[in-house]
Design a protein around this motif. Structure first.
Motif, PDB file in Angstrom:
ATOM      1  N   GLN A  79       0.840  -1.192   0.000  1.00  0.00           N
ATOM      2  CA  GLN A  79       0.000   0.000   0.000  1.00  0.00           C
ATOM      3  C   GLN A  79       0.879   1.248   0.000  1.00  0.00           C
ATOM      4  O   GLN A  79       1.682   1.458   0.912  1.00  0.00           O
ATOM      5  N   ASP A 133      -9.706   4.856   2.088  1.00  0.00           N
ATOM      6  CA  ASP A 133      -9.880   4.592   3.513  1.00  0.00           C
ATOM      7  C   ASP A 133     -11.338   4.238   3.754  1.00  0.00           C
ATOM      8  O   ASP A 133     -12.241   4.916   3.235  1.00  0.00           O
ATOM      9  N   CYS A 286      -7.892   0.278   3.228  1.00  0.00           N
ATOM     10  CA  CYS A 286      -7.625  -0.001   4.644  1.00  0.00           C
ATOM     11  C   CYS A 286      -8.837   0.440   5.447  1.00  0.00           C
ATOM     12  O   CYS A 286      -9.453   1.460   5.116  1.00  0.00           O
ATOM     13  N   LEU A 292      -6.321  -3.312  12.133  1.00  0.00           N
ATOM     14  CA  LEU A 292      -6.977  -3.067  10.864  1.00  0.00           C
ATOM     15  C   LEU A 292      -6.842  -4.228   9.889  1.00  0.00           C
ATOM     16  O   LEU A 292      -5.946  -5.062   9.997  1.00  0.00           O
ATOM     17  N   ASP A 293      -7.777  -4.270   8.923  1.00  0.00           N
ATOM     18  CA  ASP A 293      -7.647  -5.094   7.730  1.00  0.00           C
ATOM     19  C   ASP A 293      -7.184  -4.193   6.596  1.00  0.00           C
ATOM     20  O   ASP A 293      -7.602  -3.029   6.496  1.00  0.00           O
ATOM     21  N   TYR A 294      -6.309  -4.707   5.741  1.00  0.00           N
ATOM     22  CA  TYR A 294      -5.904  -3.977   4.541  1.00  0.00           C
ATOM     23  C   TYR A 294      -5.814  -4.979   3.406  1.00  0.00           C
ATOM     24  O   TYR A 294      -5.414  -6.137   3.603  1.00  0.00           O
ATOM     25  N   GLY A 307      -3.293  -8.233   7.763  1.00  0.00           N
ATOM     26  CA  GLY A 307      -3.693  -7.760   9.079  1.00  0.00           C
ATOM     27  C   GLY A 307      -2.972  -8.524  10.172  1.00  0.00           C
ATOM     28  O   GLY A 307      -1.812  -8.890  10.037  1.00  0.00           O
TER      29      GLY A 307
END
Length: 431
Positions: A79, A133, A286, A292-294, A307
């Motif tokens: 990312q 986001d 994200c 968090l999950d990304y 994550g």
């Protein structure tokens, strides 16, 4: 103790390693060599510092303990997101308004540095612009409104747009969110190919790169001496870029950064119908939670889902078994999709979540603790350090004004301390 399954001396069995486009390897150090600058660490920070200095005509040696891109630089979620840390305003007392503004502007500059590097050297790393986001709660949407207002006020050159529930499925095929902030100035890349491509560019410009050359001792002085098991480097200046793997190199740097495990899985290639439902615009995304999950799509349309940040120093027994339930919660219609790859590694986290860039001595520089903003922040750190060595700017002094707390005690005490802090913030997420 690092798990040998993900921390052998070669690249882990990741999607990135399986699809690498650059296969050049470099010898181990077997003699005594001299340089104007020696860089420790073959990740984004080290490689780009070496490359920037070579562009300026410096004689540079780079030492990597394992392989170029072996650490977080070659394992991360890919990312490429604007910004450097988690809120420069917290440092207003140390930096003043001018310093805070400078940090924020460098956070925008950082992404452009990466894009320029890719373009200048024609690096094949699947660069794709577009990022979103995602919000779980109304307070996240309020934060997005403030962020967009700030971006508009500073003349951000890229499209930003807030989307609500009615538009969400044009970006992500999930009912888990209530909206998002689209940023077309951020995006995603194949991080290992980016690191390897940059290393080849550096080598072409004359940087001497040595892999499998772990530094076991440093003698500081007007001329620093770096000792490996089979050689030495004598250099006028030294740049330490060990990040999460800095343990044993310098006690101060080690005490300021904590390694935290982060993990990813990669599905089999999705069908056209599947990927167009999952991420129809091929954006990286994200969510806003502490844990968090990304996720994003790869060039061959796999879902790369990450994550699971943890602070124990131990990998899960099965990354798939631990992480796939998170993916299934976001995309329940992908439960039957096969997982082809699972891997992980250590990211470096500091107590205040701001990159640590500075000097230990007048001729010894360091950069570390990117806390999940590594791709762009590493390139900015390298640029700032190279600028200072070349006497082009004093921007490094802005970062040196920031106070970075040391984690007390040894590694066994630091990890539970940070874990307790993260649990507190996760509780705030919930309530």
């Amino acid at each position: 103790m690092l798990n040998p399954r993900t921390h052998s001396s070669e690249h882990p069995d990741s999607y990135y390693a399986a699809t690498r486009r650059y296969n050049r390897t470099y010898p181990s150090l077997q003699a005594t060599v001299e340089a104007e600058v020696c860089v420790i660490g073959g990740g984004f920070s080290g490689v780009n510092t070496a490359l920037e200095l070579a562009e300026r005509g410096f004689k540079v040696v780079l030492l990597e303990a394992f392989r170029i891109g072996w650490g977080a630089s070659g394992r991360n979620g890919g990312q490429l997101i604007r910004g450097l840390g988690h809120g420069a305003e917290q440092f207003h007392n140390e930096l003043g308004s001018t310093g805070v503004q400078a940090i924020n502007q460098m956070g925008l500059e950082a992404v452009d540095l990466v894009k320029q590097r890719i373009g200048r050297y024609a690096i094949q790393c699947d660069l794709k612009m577009g990022y979103c986001d995602l919000a779980h709660k109304p307070r996240h949407m309020a934060e997005f409104e403030r962020e967009k207002s700030w971006l508009d006020s500073v003349g951000y050159a890229h499209e930003t747009r807030i989307i609500g529930p009615d538009q969400l499925h044009t970006v992500v095929g999930s009912d888990n969110y209530i909206g998002g902030l689209i940023d077309m100035g951020s995006g995603h890349v194949h991080p290992l190919n980016l690191t390897l491509g940059e290393a080849e560019a550096a080598a072409t410009l004359g940087v001497q790169i040595f892999e499998q050359s772990k530094v076991i001792d440093i003698t500081y002085g007007d001329q620093n001496t770096l000792h490996t098991a089979t050689g030495q480097v004598k250099a006028d200046r030294l740049v330490i870029c060990g990040n999460a793997y800095v343990a044993g190199l310098n006690s101060r740097l080690e005490s300021q950064v904590l390694p935290a495990g982060s993990y990813l899985i990669a599905t089999e290639p999705l069908t056209d119908a599947q990927w167009q439902q999952v991420l129809p615009q091929d954006m990286a995304v994200c969510d806003q939670r502490v844990a968090l999950d990304y996720y994003r799509l790869s060039a061959d349309r796999r879902l790369l889902f990450g994550g699971l940040c943890n602070y124990s120093g131990r990998d899960p027994a099965s990354i798939v078994a631990t992480l796939k339930p998170h993916m299934d919660k976001v995309f329940p219609y992908l439960k039957g999709v096969k997982i082809d790859f699972q891997w992980g590694g250590m990211i470096g986290i500091g107590a205040n979540r701001m990159p640590q860039i500075g000097r230990l001595r007048p001729n010894v520089y360091y950069a570390q603790a990117y806390a999940g903003h590594g791709i762009n922040a590493t390139h900015l750190a390298a640029h700032v350090i190279a600028e200072h060595i070349a006497e082009e700017s004093e921007r490094i002094t802005i970062f040196e004004k920031i106070n970075h707390l040391r984690f007390p005690g040894g590694r066994q005490f630091r990890a539970p301390l940070l874990a307790a802090g993260m649990l507190y913030h996760r509780a705030k997420d919930l309530f």
